[in-house]
Every structure is written in C-alpha cells, then in structure tokens.
Design a protein around this motif. Structure first.
Motif, mmCIF file in Angstrom:
data_model
loop_
_atom_site.group_PDB
_atom_site.id
_atom_site.type_symbol
_atom_site.label_atom_id
_atom_site.label_comp_id
_atom_site.label_asym_id
_atom_site.label_seq_id
_atom_site.Cartn_x
_atom_site.Cartn_y
_atom_site.Cartn_z
ATOM 1 N N TRP A 169 0.879 -1.350 0.034
ATOM 2 C CA TRP A 169 0.147 0.116 -0.046
ATOM 3 C C TRP A 169 0.884 1.356 0.090
ATOM 4 O O TRP A 169 1.456 1.548 1.048
ATOM 5 C CB TRP A 169 -0.936 0.070 1.342
ATOM 6 C CG TRP A 169 -1.857 -1.096 1.427
ATOM 7 C CD1 TRP A 169 -2.983 -1.249 0.892
ATOM 8 C CD2 TRP A 169 -1.595 -2.505 1.727
ATOM 9 N NE1 TRP A 169 -3.559 -2.462 0.991
ATOM 10 C CE2 TRP A 169 -2.648 -3.237 1.767
ATOM 11 C CE3 TRP A 169 -0.628 -2.894 2.793
ATOM 12 C CZ2 TRP A 169 -2.996 -4.424 2.345
ATOM 13 C CZ3 TRP A 169 -0.736 -4.307 3.209
ATOM 14 C CH2 TRP A 169 -1.905 -4.912 3.166
ATOM 15 N N SER A 189 -10.031 -1.631 5.516
ATOM 16 C CA SER A 189 -9.712 -2.526 6.703
ATOM 17 C C SER A 189 -9.656 -2.041 7.978
ATOM 18 O O SER A 189 -10.359 -2.731 8.993
ATOM 19 C CB SER A 189 -8.435 -3.674 6.171
ATOM 20 O OG SER A 189 -8.699 -4.147 5.160
ATOM 21 N N GLN A 192 -12.493 -2.297 10.254
ATOM 22 C CA GLN A 192 -12.783 -3.518 10.861
ATOM 23 C C GLN A 192 -12.335 -3.508 12.325
ATOM 24 O O GLN A 192 -12.997 -3.818 13.261
ATOM 25 C CB GLN A 192 -11.884 -4.717 10.438
ATOM 26 C CG GLN A 192 -12.120 -5.147 8.983
ATOM 27 C CD GLN A 192 -11.317 -6.390 8.755
ATOM 28 O OE1 GLN A 192 -10.789 -7.281 9.551
ATOM 29 N NE2 GLN A 192 -10.979 -6.440 7.603
ATOM 30 N N GLN A 227 -13.654 1.487 -1.527
ATOM 31 C CA GLN A 227 -13.730 -0.034 -1.356
ATOM 32 C C GLN A 227 -14.923 -0.343 -0.531
ATOM 33 O O GLN A 227 -15.612 0.506 0.354
ATOM 34 C CB GLN A 227 -12.437 -0.658 -0.367
ATOM 35 C CG GLN A 227 -11.178 -0.625 -1.241
ATOM 36 C CD GLN A 227 -10.217 -1.259 -0.422
ATOM 37 O OE1 GLN A 227 -10.170 -1.391 0.762
ATOM 38 N NE2 GLN A 227 -9.166 -1.982 -1.035
ATOM 39 N N PHE A 267 -2.246 -11.755 2.745
ATOM 40 C CA PHE A 267 -2.766 -10.471 3.523
ATOM 41 C C PHE A 267 -1.979 -10.772 4.979
ATOM 42 O O PHE A 267 -2.559 -11.769 5.775
ATOM 43 C CB PHE A 267 -4.122 -10.201 3.398
ATOM 44 C CG PHE A 267 -4.459 -9.792 2.408
ATOM 45 C CD1 PHE A 267 -4.385 -8.728 1.471
ATOM 46 C CD2 PHE A 267 -5.413 -10.667 1.403
ATOM 47 C CE1 PHE A 267 -4.766 -8.343 0.071
ATOM 48 C CE2 PHE A 267 -5.737 -10.611 0.174
ATOM 49 C CZ PHE A 267 -5.639 -9.462 -0.447
ATOM 50 N N PHE A 269 -3.408 -9.832 7.493
ATOM 51 C CA PHE A 269 -4.465 -9.482 8.485
ATOM 52 C C PHE A 269 -5.443 -10.680 8.349
ATOM 53 O O PHE A 269 -6.455 -10.683 9.257
ATOM 54 C CB PHE A 269 -5.144 -8.207 8.492
ATOM 55 C CG PHE A 269 -5.358 -7.498 7.262
ATOM 56 C CD1 PHE A 269 -4.326 -6.897 6.738
ATOM 57 C CD2 PHE A 269 -6.413 -7.902 6.410
ATOM 58 C CE1 PHE A 269 -4.344 -6.249 5.552
ATOM 59 C CE2 PHE A 269 -6.453 -7.232 5.197
ATOM 60 C CZ PHE A 269 -5.382 -6.299 4.627
ATOM 61 N N GLY A 301 -9.585 -9.005 -2.091
ATOM 62 C CA GLY A 301 -9.030 -10.075 -1.163
ATOM 63 C C GLY A 301 -10.087 -10.571 0.156
ATOM 64 O O GLY A 301 -10.871 -9.831 0.219
ATOM 65 N N CYS A 302 -9.455 -11.764 0.609
ATOM 66 C CA CYS A 302 -10.500 -12.113 1.549
ATOM 67 C C CYS A 302 -9.545 -13.197 2.507
ATOM 68 O O CYS A 302 -8.395 -13.292 2.191
ATOM 69 C CB CYS A 302 -11.901 -12.713 1.500
ATOM 70 S SG CYS A 302 -11.449 -14.212 0.252
ATOM 71 N N GLY A 303 -10.032 -13.645 3.602
ATOM 72 C CA GLY A 303 -9.644 -14.457 4.302
ATOM 73 C C GLY A 303 -10.146 -14.659 5.985
ATOM 74 O O GLY A 303 -10.970 -13.763 6.208
ATOM 75 N N PHE A 325 -13.391 -9.652 4.047
ATOM 76 C CA PHE A 325 -13.162 -9.287 2.700
ATOM 77 C C PHE A 325 -12.989 -8.079 2.390
ATOM 78 O O PHE A 325 -13.729 -7.283 3.066
ATOM 79 C CB PHE A 325 -14.304 -10.082 1.977
ATOM 80 C CG PHE A 325 -15.426 -9.847 1.982
ATOM 81 C CD1 PHE A 325 -16.178 -8.857 1.701
ATOM 82 C CD2 PHE A 325 -16.382 -10.589 2.831
ATOM 83 C CE1 PHE A 325 -17.497 -8.390 1.654
ATOM 84 C CE2 PHE A 325 -17.711 -10.324 3.331
ATOM 85 C CZ PHE A 325 -18.371 -9.069 2.459
HETATM 86 N N1 PHE Z 1 -7.482 -4.552 2.595
HETATM 87 C C1 PHE Z 1 -7.098 -5.549 1.417
HETATM 88 C C2 PHE Z 1 -6.653 -4.514 0.260
HETATM 89 O O1 PHE Z 1 -6.905 -3.446 0.123
HETATM 90 C C3 PHE Z 1 -8.275 -6.485 1.014
HETATM 91 C C4 PHE Z 1 -8.549 -7.238 1.907
HETATM 92 C C5 PHE Z 1 -9.764 -7.119 2.915
HETATM 93 C C6 PHE Z 1 -8.129 -8.342 2.117
HETATM 94 C C7 PHE Z 1 -9.962 -8.001 4.113
HETATM 95 C C8 PHE Z 1 -8.409 -9.635 3.154
HETATM 96 C C9 PHE Z 1 -9.392 -9.165 3.874
HETATM 97 O O2 PHE Z 1 -5.899 -4.879 -0.721
#
Ligand code: PHE
Length: 356
Positions: A169, A189, A192, A227, A267, A269, A301-303, A325
């Motif tokens: 980033w 994020s 969150q 986002q 990622f 996190f 992205g997610c996880g 995500f």
């Molecule tokens: N925040 C991440 C991004 O901007 C996307 C993401 C969000 C990935 C939540 C995993 C969980 O690239």
C-alpha cells in the motif's frame, strides 16, 4: 323599466332608455378596470347625457322635473349596477388568468424531460446497490474515518512498522503529529478495527468508503478510489462460510450464471488469505482478452481474521472466529458496466455521465 322620452329646454329629447342601453353595451365592451372606471365617470359625470339632463332639471316644470328626475335616477342605478357587474366579470377573468399562469403543466413532464433529470454518480449508485445486497444478506453498514493513524491502518492489522507488506500500500501521509503517523487510509480494513473495538459481538458488517493510494491513475487504478469491506465475527465461523458468502454475494449482485472462486494469496491480517475472482462479465467465463483467457476477473481479497488482529482488539480467539473481505467499488462498477478506462469515473464528462 320603461323610460319616458322627456322634452327638455335645450330642445332635445332625452331618451333615457337609449342612454341606458348604449351605456350598457359600452360597459359590456370594457375589459379592464381602469377603463371601466373612466367609462363610469363619463357615463354618470357632469358632462354625460345623464348629467346634462340632470342639470336641466332645475329649469323644468314641476311635473316634468319629477318624472325625468325619477327616470334619471333609475338610469343611474341601472348603469351603476351594470358597472358593478362588469367589474366582477373583469376581476373573475383576471383571477382565472392568474391561476392559469400559476398552473404547473405536469403533462409536460414527459419521458424526454425525465431522462434529463440528474441521477446519482455511478460509483455512488454501485455503493448503494452493494449495500442493499449485503443488507439483504443480514449485514449492517458501518462507516469509518478516511484519515487514520498508522495503528488502525497498519499495526492493528498485523502490519508492524517496516514490515515488507507495507509495500502493498503506497501511502499518503499527512503532516500531522510525528512523521508518518497520520495518513489517508489505504483500504477500508481499518474500519474492521473500529468495529471490533466497539466491543459488540457477534459482528456482521460491511464498511464502504473512500480510500487513497499513491498510485498513478491508469485504466484500472485511481489514487482516490472506493472499497467495501466485510467482516463477520461469530462463534464457529469457518472458511466455508467465507466462500459461501462470497458466492452468494456474486450471484446476488452480478446476476445468475456469475460465480466466484478463491485462490490462495497473502494479506497480513488474514490467515489463510485468498484472492477472490468472479466470472468475467464480458465473456461470461468463455475466456477473452479482458480476463487473459481465464474466464475469471480478480475482484478483491479475503481470508480468516488473523489471531494477531483479534489480539489487538482484545477478542477471545478461543471462542470467536471470523472472516473478512474487501474489494473495490469502482472496480465493481467497471466490471459490471464494462468500462474500459476507470478514469472516466472521475472526469465528470457530462457526455459520459448522462449515458450511464
Ligand atoms: N484490505 C485489502 C486490500 O485493500 C483487502 C482485504 C480485505 C483482504 C479484507 C483481506 C481481507 O488489498
């Protein structure tokens, strides 16, 4: 009323009946109040036929005076009445004209006019639609600040200072506080963290908003973009719940026949982490140039929420687990409306905006 024709000393017959008749037709022809007032004066004043007849009364014999006097008075009353009546007619006409002028002709509100009305900008509309889909799936909508501290944007998300993942980033820092401590959030994020910090569990929330990265604008990147983040924290949440939620969302938003797939990724996190891809909207999965002949386009992205993140906000990992995500709203709009170059979303070119 019968009006006697009376001989007066000037040698003229005063035909009161005719005077009244002529006065009435003159009155009926008048269409504005000023002219009516002038006409009234000229019909009843000293110089008028009635006025002159009246001034001749004094020189008349008693009998003749009485009958002519009565006739004149009767005529005067009739003329006054006609004037009053005509005044009402004129006022009523004016009132109708006024109402007519004030009237809103709603029949002119045709399709053609309606289509020229403004509408929400495409990104805002996409955001609203995404929120609707997630609200329909049982999520709350939460907003977070665009200016964040390093802790929310990075550290609490398991990205310590100087961690190589920070390179994912490119960050705009603000000249506020110690150098590189306050920044424009690079993703949603950090919201969150705010939601988890607020302490209420379980969590089913989506968090849309604007983000910033030091990216050079091109057909697929904007330095200020949007986002939407998703976060679920509950008891017994598994990766299957994540995959199912993404798949449900894909069908609900992009339509039936559109699917999702997850591919391993990284990622800081989330662990495990994945990229999620959806069926290419252009070839519908057949394979084309846009999707590099894979039939899939990467959306976000997610996880599963990383234990270090739960630790940062004091959530007991023995009891709770969750997934997160995040994906680009602008990217979503670009895919759904097949916009070749994302920069049009910010150029505000009216010719483009009116089409979309
Ligand atoms: N925040 C991440 C991004 O901007 C996307 C993401 C969000 C990935 C939540 C995993 C969980 O690239």
């Amino acid at each position: 009323m019968e009006h006697p024709a009376v001989e007066i000393d000037m040698g003229r017959n005063v035909d009161v009946g005719r005077i009244v008749q002529e006065a009435q037709s003159a009155i009926a022809a008048v269409s504005d109040l000023d002219a009516l007032a002038r006409l009234r004066n000229s019909l009843l004043g000293k110089g008028s036929a009635l006025g002159m007849a009246r001034s001749s009364l004094g020189k008349m014999a008693e009998d003749a005076r009485r009958s002519l006097g009565a006739a004149i008075e009767g005529a005067r009353k009739e003329i006054e009445q006609s004037v009053d009546q005509q005044r009402k007619v004129i006022e009523e006409k004016a009132r109708i004209l006024r109402i007519e002028a004030d009237r809103l002709d709603l029949t002119e509100w045709t399709e053609a006019v309606a289509s020229q009305r403004g509408h929400l900008q495409l990104v805002q509309r996409t955001r609203d639609e995404l929120e609707d889909v997630f609200v329909g799936m049982g999520f709350d909508v939460v907003e977070g600040p665009e200016v964040e501290t390093d802790w929310y944007n990075f550290e609490a998300l398991n990205i310590p200072p100087a961690h190589p993942a920070r390179g994912m980033w490119d960050t705009f820092y603000l000249r506020l506080g110690d150098p590189e401590t306050v920044l424009l959030r690079t993703h949603t994020s950090p919201t969150q963290i705010h939601v988890m910090e607020s302490g209420e569990l379980p969590i089913y929330a989506v968090m849309p908003g604007r983000c910033y990265r030091r990216d050079t604008p091109d057909s697929r990147h904007l330095p200020a973009f949007h986002q939407i983040e998703g976060l679920v924290v509950d008891e017994g949440i598994s990766f299957a719940n994540l995959a199912g939620t993404i798949e449900d969302f894909t069908g609900a938003y992009f339509g039936s026949g559109m699917h999702s797939r997850l591919r391993p990724s990284y990622f800081p996190f989330t662990e495990p982490s994945a990229e999620f891809e959806v069926t290419c909207a252009i070839c519908r999965g057949e394979g084309c140039r846009t999707c590099s002949h894979t039939g899939w386009i990467e959306l976000g992205g997610c996880g599963m929420v990383h234990p270090a993140v739960f630790e940062a906000v004091g959530i007991d990992t023995e009891r709770w687990s969750g997934f997160a995500f995040g994906f680009g709203i602008d990217r979503c709009a670009q895919m759904r409306y097949q916009i070749p170059d994302m920069r049009v979303l910010q150029e505000n070119d009216y010719r483009w905006m009116r089409q979309i």
